[in-house]
Design a protein around this motif. Structure first.
Motif, PDB file in Angstrom:
ATOM      1  N   ALA A  13       4.627  10.130   1.639  1.00  0.00           N
ATOM      2  CA  ALA A  13       3.731   9.347   0.794  1.00  0.00           C
ATOM      3  C   ALA A  13       2.895  10.248  -0.108  1.00  0.00           C
ATOM      4  O   ALA A  13       2.332  11.240   0.343  1.00  0.00           O
ATOM      5  N   ASP A  14       2.830   9.888  -1.379  1.00  0.00           N
ATOM      6  CA  ASP A  14       2.098  10.629  -2.415  1.00  0.00           C
ATOM      7  C   ASP A  14       2.662  12.037  -2.618  1.00  0.00           C
ATOM      8  O   ASP A  14       1.932  12.976  -2.939  1.00  0.00           O
ATOM      9  N   HIS A  15       3.966  12.170  -2.446  1.00  0.00           N
ATOM     10  CA  HIS A  15       4.628  13.446  -2.759  1.00  0.00           C
ATOM     11  C   HIS A  15       4.618  13.638  -4.270  1.00  0.00           C
ATOM     12  O   HIS A  15       4.874  12.720  -5.034  1.00  0.00           O
ATOM     13  N   HIS A  16       4.287  14.838  -4.720  1.00  0.00           N
ATOM     14  CA  HIS A  16       4.169  15.113  -6.152  1.00  0.00           C
ATOM     15  C   HIS A  16       5.505  15.489  -6.800  1.00  0.00           C
ATOM     16  O   HIS A  16       5.542  15.753  -8.005  1.00  0.00           O
ATOM     17  N   GLY A  17       6.560  15.559  -5.999  1.00  0.00           N
ATOM     18  CA  GLY A  17       7.832  16.022  -6.549  1.00  0.00           C
ATOM     19  C   GLY A  17       7.885  17.531  -6.681  1.00  0.00           C
ATOM     20  O   GLY A  17       8.754  18.075  -7.362  1.00  0.00           O
ATOM     21  N   LEU A  18       6.956  18.211  -6.011  1.00  0.00           N
ATOM     22  CA  LEU A  18       6.867  19.676  -6.041  1.00  0.00           C
ATOM     23  C   LEU A  18       6.748  20.154  -4.605  1.00  0.00           C
ATOM     24  O   LEU A  18       6.024  19.550  -3.809  1.00  0.00           O
ATOM     25  N   ASN A  19       7.425  21.242  -4.266  1.00  0.00           N
ATOM     26  CA  ASN A  19       7.456  21.638  -2.861  1.00  0.00           C
ATOM     27  C   ASN A  19       6.213  22.426  -2.450  1.00  0.00           C
ATOM     28  O   ASN A  19       5.354  22.757  -3.265  1.00  0.00           O
TER      29      ASN A  19
ATOM     30  N   GLY B 194       0.818  -1.207   0.000  1.00  0.00           N
ATOM     31  CA  GLY B 194       0.000   0.000   0.000  1.00  0.00           C
ATOM     32  C   GLY B 194       0.849   1.253   0.000  1.00  0.00           C
ATOM     33  O   GLY B 194       0.561   2.241  -0.700  1.00  0.00           O
ATOM     34  N   LEU B 195       1.923   1.208   0.775  1.00  0.00           N
ATOM     35  CA  LEU B 195       2.850   2.332   0.825  1.00  0.00           C
ATOM     36  C   LEU B 195       3.482   2.573  -0.540  1.00  0.00           C
ATOM     37  O   LEU B 195       3.516   3.710  -1.038  1.00  0.00           O
ATOM     38  N   ARG B 196       3.982   1.498  -1.169  1.00  0.00           N
ATOM     39  CA  ARG B 196       4.621   1.651  -2.470  1.00  0.00           C
ATOM     40  C   ARG B 196       3.649   2.214  -3.506  1.00  0.00           C
ATOM     41  O   ARG B 196       4.039   3.027  -4.357  1.00  0.00           O
TER      42      ARG B 196
ATOM     43  N   VAL C  29       2.875   9.965  15.225  1.00  0.00           N
ATOM     44  CA  VAL C  29       3.107   9.901  13.783  1.00  0.00           C
ATOM     45  C   VAL C  29       2.815  11.263  13.147  1.00  0.00           C
ATOM     46  O   VAL C  29       3.607  11.792  12.358  1.00  0.00           O
ATOM     47  N   ILE C  30       1.675  11.840  13.496  1.00  0.00           N
ATOM     48  CA  ILE C  30       1.279  13.128  12.912  1.00  0.00           C
ATOM     49  C   ILE C  30       2.252  14.224  13.317  1.00  0.00           C
ATOM     50  O   ILE C  30       2.688  15.036  12.487  1.00  0.00           O
ATOM     51  N   ALA C  31       2.618  14.268  14.603  1.00  0.00           N
ATOM     52  CA  ALA C  31       3.545  15.309  15.073  1.00  0.00           C
ATOM     53  C   ALA C  31       4.893  15.202  14.374  1.00  0.00           C
ATOM     54  O   ALA C  31       5.504  16.220  14.014  1.00  0.00           O
ATOM     55  N   CYS C  32       5.372  13.970  14.167  1.00  0.00           N
ATOM     56  CA  CYS C  32       6.681  13.779  13.536  1.00  0.00           C
ATOM     57  C   CYS C  32       6.647  14.155  12.052  1.00  0.00           C
ATOM     58  O   CYS C  32       7.562  14.812  11.550  1.00  0.00           O
ATOM     59  N   ILE C  33       5.599  13.733  11.346  1.00  0.00           N
ATOM     60  CA  ILE C  33       5.528  14.052   9.914  1.00  0.00           C
ATOM     61  C   ILE C  33       5.396  15.555   9.702  1.00  0.00           C
ATOM     62  O   ILE C  33       6.050  16.132   8.825  1.00  0.00           O
ATOM     63  N   LEU C  34       4.577  16.220  10.505  1.00  0.00           N
ATOM     64  CA  LEU C  34       4.428  17.676  10.362  1.00  0.00           C
ATOM     65  C   LEU C  34       5.752  18.392  10.617  1.00  0.00           C
ATOM     66  O   LEU C  34       6.021  19.438  10.033  1.00  0.00           O
TER      67      LEU C  34
ATOM     68  N   HIS D 107       0.505  13.931   3.606  1.00  0.00           N
ATOM     69  CA  HIS D 107       1.194  12.676   3.930  1.00  0.00           C
ATOM     70  C   HIS D 107       0.543  12.010   5.150  1.00  0.00           C
ATOM     71  O   HIS D 107       0.402  10.778   5.189  1.00  0.00           O
ATOM     72  N   CYS D 108       0.158  12.819   6.141  1.00  0.00           N
ATOM     73  CA  CYS D 108      -0.547  12.269   7.317  1.00  0.00           C
ATOM     74  C   CYS D 108      -1.858  11.619   6.898  1.00  0.00           C
ATOM     75  O   CYS D 108      -2.203  10.528   7.373  1.00  0.00           O
ATOM     76  N   ASN D 109      -2.584  12.288   6.021  1.00  0.00           N
ATOM     77  CA  ASN D 109      -3.860  11.737   5.559  1.00  0.00           C
ATOM     78  C   ASN D 109      -3.670  10.409   4.831  1.00  0.00           C
ATOM     79  O   ASN D 109      -4.469   9.480   4.978  1.00  0.00           O
ATOM     80  N   VAL D 110      -2.597  10.319   4.027  1.00  0.00           N
ATOM     81  CA  VAL D 110      -2.319   9.069   3.308  1.00  0.00           C
ATOM     82  C   VAL D 110      -2.018   7.946   4.304  1.00  0.00           C
ATOM     83  O   VAL D 110      -2.497   6.811   4.150  1.00  0.00           O
ATOM     84  N   ALA D 111      -1.222   8.260   5.328  1.00  0.00           N
ATOM     85  CA  ALA D 111      -0.897   7.238   6.342  1.00  0.00           C
ATOM     86  C   ALA D 111      -2.162   6.728   7.020  1.00  0.00           C
ATOM     87  O   ALA D 111      -2.348   5.513   7.202  1.00  0.00           O
ATOM     88  N   ILE D 112      -3.039   7.653   7.391  1.00  0.00           N
ATOM     89  CA  ILE D 112      -4.294   7.266   8.040  1.00  0.00           C
ATOM     90  C   ILE D 112      -5.130   6.407   7.094  1.00  0.00           C
ATOM     91  O   ILE D 112      -5.701   5.378   7.476  1.00  0.00           O
ATOM     92  N   ASP D 113      -5.198   6.838   5.841  1.00  0.00           N
ATOM     93  CA  ASP D 113      -6.013   6.150   4.844  1.00  0.00           C
ATOM     94  C   ASP D 113      -5.543   4.709   4.626  1.00  0.00           C
ATOM     95  O   ASP D 113      -6.360   3.777   4.570  1.00  0.00           O
ATOM     96  N   ILE D 114      -4.235   4.506   4.521  1.00  0.00           N
ATOM     97  CA  ILE D 114      -3.692   3.170   4.272  1.00  0.00           C
ATOM     98  C   ILE D 114      -3.814   2.281   5.506  1.00  0.00           C
ATOM     99  O   ILE D 114      -4.314   1.151   5.439  1.00  0.00           O
ATOM    100  N   LEU D 115      -3.385   2.779   6.638  1.00  0.00           N
ATOM    101  CA  LEU D 115      -3.316   1.933   7.834  1.00  0.00           C
ATOM    102  C   LEU D 115      -4.682   1.610   8.420  1.00  0.00           C
ATOM    103  O   LEU D 115      -4.822   0.645   9.192  1.00  0.00           O
ATOM    104  N   THR D 116      -5.704   2.421   8.102  1.00  0.00           N
ATOM    105  CA  THR D 116      -7.055   2.121   8.596  1.00  0.00           C
ATOM    106  C   THR D 116      -7.920   1.467   7.536  1.00  0.00           C
ATOM    107  O   THR D 116      -9.114   1.226   7.774  1.00  0.00           O
ATOM    108  N   ASP D 117      -7.351   1.187   6.365  1.00  0.00           N
ATOM    109  CA  ASP D 117      -8.124   0.505   5.330  1.00  0.00           C
ATOM    110  C   ASP D 117      -8.589  -0.851   5.868  1.00  0.00           C
ATOM    111  O   ASP D 117      -7.821  -1.568   6.505  1.00  0.00           O
TER     112      ASP D 117
END
Length: 588
Positions: A378-384, A325-327, A445-450, A414-424
């Motif tokens: 996760a799901d980075h668009h390659g744009l800042n 799912g991550l990949r 997880v959220i505090a670290c990613i932010l 990225h936080c939203n993607v993590a939640i979406d995958i891990l709670t699927d």
């Protein structure tokens, strides 16, 4: 000034003022009471002509409405009172976006939200200088920018524009309010007067209180909503425990079957290289069709080595689904791809193993940091973030509309993607944990990613230095984990030189791709993003950010000295190679 005088001089009001209120601004309700009381007292000291009576009534209405947690509604209140106080055809309020040197409006007399440069136009000049401007004939003024009229079809005749200063004690300009095309009682065009300026100035004082309070309240309201939604989601997932699988909701993602990967067995050499951390070349695996799929079982191997399978009872099937799912969520971009996600997770794995920090954190804390590392881009668009904000990407507009922090577009995604995958429902990895532990994992997880947003870099470093000087760094585990994830995120510059050079080229390539998109959209392209410029050297980041940061990490975590050693060795090599290169090659 009279407003502040009455607050300070009236004993019945002073009881309401406390250090907390002074520190964060008045609450909306308290602001309404104080403003209303002051205006009542003020009205007794002036001649009660019609205009002053109307003004006081309007200000009282605004005070009683107070600030809300909705910035658009707050601005609507302010602009509606401005138009009634000083009759005009249109009014607008722009807030300052310092990061992009722009002004943006949330509402504008029937027009949609827009952004304008602070480097031109009357509103931009007022925001830059802080000086009020009254222009009686717009099209004869060199300050006037007719582009907005061209876009909206509105014909500006005269303008009264004033700055709005922040209510936090810094007096920073946070916005401007402007009135357009003043009219008399007969609807005929008429000039703005000095009295109009003074009345509008009083309004901006009140506006600054409400905007400040709304920005705080808006963030609090958004955070409460997000927390409630997360708790509801957790409760929903908890309610599934023990029920028949037939009543579970369907998976949200079409995950690749884990069967093929469960049969894969990395060789002893693969595992040996993985456990060495520094010698494991993720890019070599990622670019090799015969080996790239091995990264999936190697992620599972890291979960095993860190003790998560034994301690928490995670199944290899679910961990494989997480990896797949991550990949699936990492895009095919030059740098922020699945290889980068794997590499950052590998660095955190190394902190616990070769860096010997395993005993520093509890199992839940280690689990949280490892998950954050896997999903941090996760799901980075390659744009800042700056590109998303400047190009008005839907993600930035959504964030702008729901949060007072408009910078961390990517990190929140990225936080939203993590939640979406891990709670699927096909995964539900954390369902095995007690509810309190699940909540702690998500908070961390959220505090670290932010914290991986570079705009937070200085604040986090200052907090770390303060705790270091106090000798109490270990008392703040979340800060320690934020520091470690940030170190892992930029750790490619600490790798053996051949690997570090490949990562550097990937970063530069992604910058160039962004620069190409900016050029296509007619946006300004910074030299480091311009493939046609002479600046292709990233040593500024390494020397200005990476070396000092890894020096701080070494002070806080002495067993991670290998990071500082690695980046120092690489910068020596890059400097040596740069000096040996002919000038014409340096600009290719």
């Amino acid at each position: 000034l009279q407003f502040l005088y009455f607050i300070g001089g009236t004993s019945t009001m002073s009881q309401y003022l406390n250090p907390v209120a002074a520190g964060i601004g008045f609450s909306a309700a308290l602001g309404g009471v104080l403003i209303g009381r002051c205006l009542e007292a003020r009205s007794l000291t002036h001649t009660k002509d019609a205009r002053k009576l109307m003004k006081n009534e309007l200000f009282k209405e605004l005070a009683m409405q107070g600030g809300t947690h909705d910035m658009v509604q707050t601005i609507d209140h302010i602009l509606e009172k401005a138009r009634r106080l000083i009759t005009c055809e249109a009014s607008s309020l722009f807030l300052v976006d310092k990061e992009h040197d722009e002004l943006y409006s949330l509402t504008m007399s029937g027009q949609q939200m827009m952004r304008i440069s602070m480097n031109k136009g009357i509103a931009g000049t007022v925001a830059k200088t802080g000086n009020p401007m009254v222009i009686q004939d717009a099209y004869k003024s060199s300050y006037f920018n007719p582009e907005i009229d061209s876009k909206t079809g509105f014909k500006t005749k005269n303008v009264c524009c004033l700055p709005i200063h922040c209510n936090d004690g810094t007096n920073t300009i946070i916005g401007v309010v402007q009135l357009l095309n003043k009219v008399d009682n007969n609807g005929e065009s008429t000039p703005f007067t000095q009295e109009d300026v003074w009345d509008l100035m009083e309004l901006t004082l009140i506006a600054s209180v409400f905007i400040w309070n709304t920005s705080v309240s808006e963030f609090k309201h958004w955070a409460e909503q997000e927390s409630s939604a997360l708790i509801r989601s957790m409760n929903r997932l908890s309610s599934f425990r023990g029920r028949s699988s037939t009543i579970r909701s369907s998976p949200r993602h079409a995950f690749e079957s884990p069967a093929k990967y469960l049969r894969m067995e990395p060789s002893d050499e693969d595992v040996k290289m993985l456990r060495s951390v520094l010698q494991f070349d993720v890019l070599a695996y990622h670019s090799d069709q015969s080996r790239k799929d091995l990264l999936i079982p190697l992620i599972v191997q890291m979960w095993k080595d860190l003790g998560f399978v034994d301690h928490f009872g995670f199944s290899e099937d679910k961990l494989t689904r997480v990896a797949l799912g991550l990949r699936s969520q990492y895009r095919n971009v030059p740098y922020h791809n699945f290889a980068h996600g794997f590499d950052v997770a590998l660095s955190v794995y190394g902190f616990f193993t070769i860096g010997k920090l395993g005993d520093t954190f509890s199992p839940i804390e280690k689990l949280s940091l490892f998950i954050a590392a896997l999903f941090h881009d996760a799901d980075h668009h390659g744009l800042n973030n700056a590109f998303h904000l400047r190009s008005h990407h839907p993600s930035s507009i959504l964030l702008d509309a729901t949060s007072s922090d408009v910078g961390s577009v990517l990190e929140i995604h990225h936080c939203n993607v993590a939640i979406d995958i891990l709670t699927d429902p096909a995964i539900e990895l954390l369902d095995i944990l007690p509810e309190e532990d699940r909540a702690e994992v998500w908070r961390t997880v959220i505090a670290c990613i932010l914290a991986t947003d570079m705009k937070e870099h200085q604040n986090i470093c200052e907090d770390a230095n303060q705790l270091k000087n106090e000798g109490s760094v270990s008392s703040n585990k979340v800060l320690m984990m934020q520091l470690l994830l940030k170190a892992a995120d930029i750790s490619n510059v600490t790798r053996p030189h051949e690997q570090a050079t490949k990562w550097s080229a990937a970063v530069q390539n992604e910058f160039f791709v962004q620069g190409d998109k900016e050029r296509e959209l007619g946006m300004e392209v910074l030299p480091m993003y311009d493939r046609y410029s002479n600046i292709v050297d990233q040593s500024g980041f390494v020397k200005g950010v990476a070396i000092p940061y890894f020096g701080l990490i070494q002070e806080l975590f002495p067993t991670l000295k290998y990071l500082s050693d690695g980046v120092q060795e690489n910068i020596k090599m890059w400097d040596s190679q740069s000096q040996a290169q002919p000038e014409e090659q340096k600009t290719e």
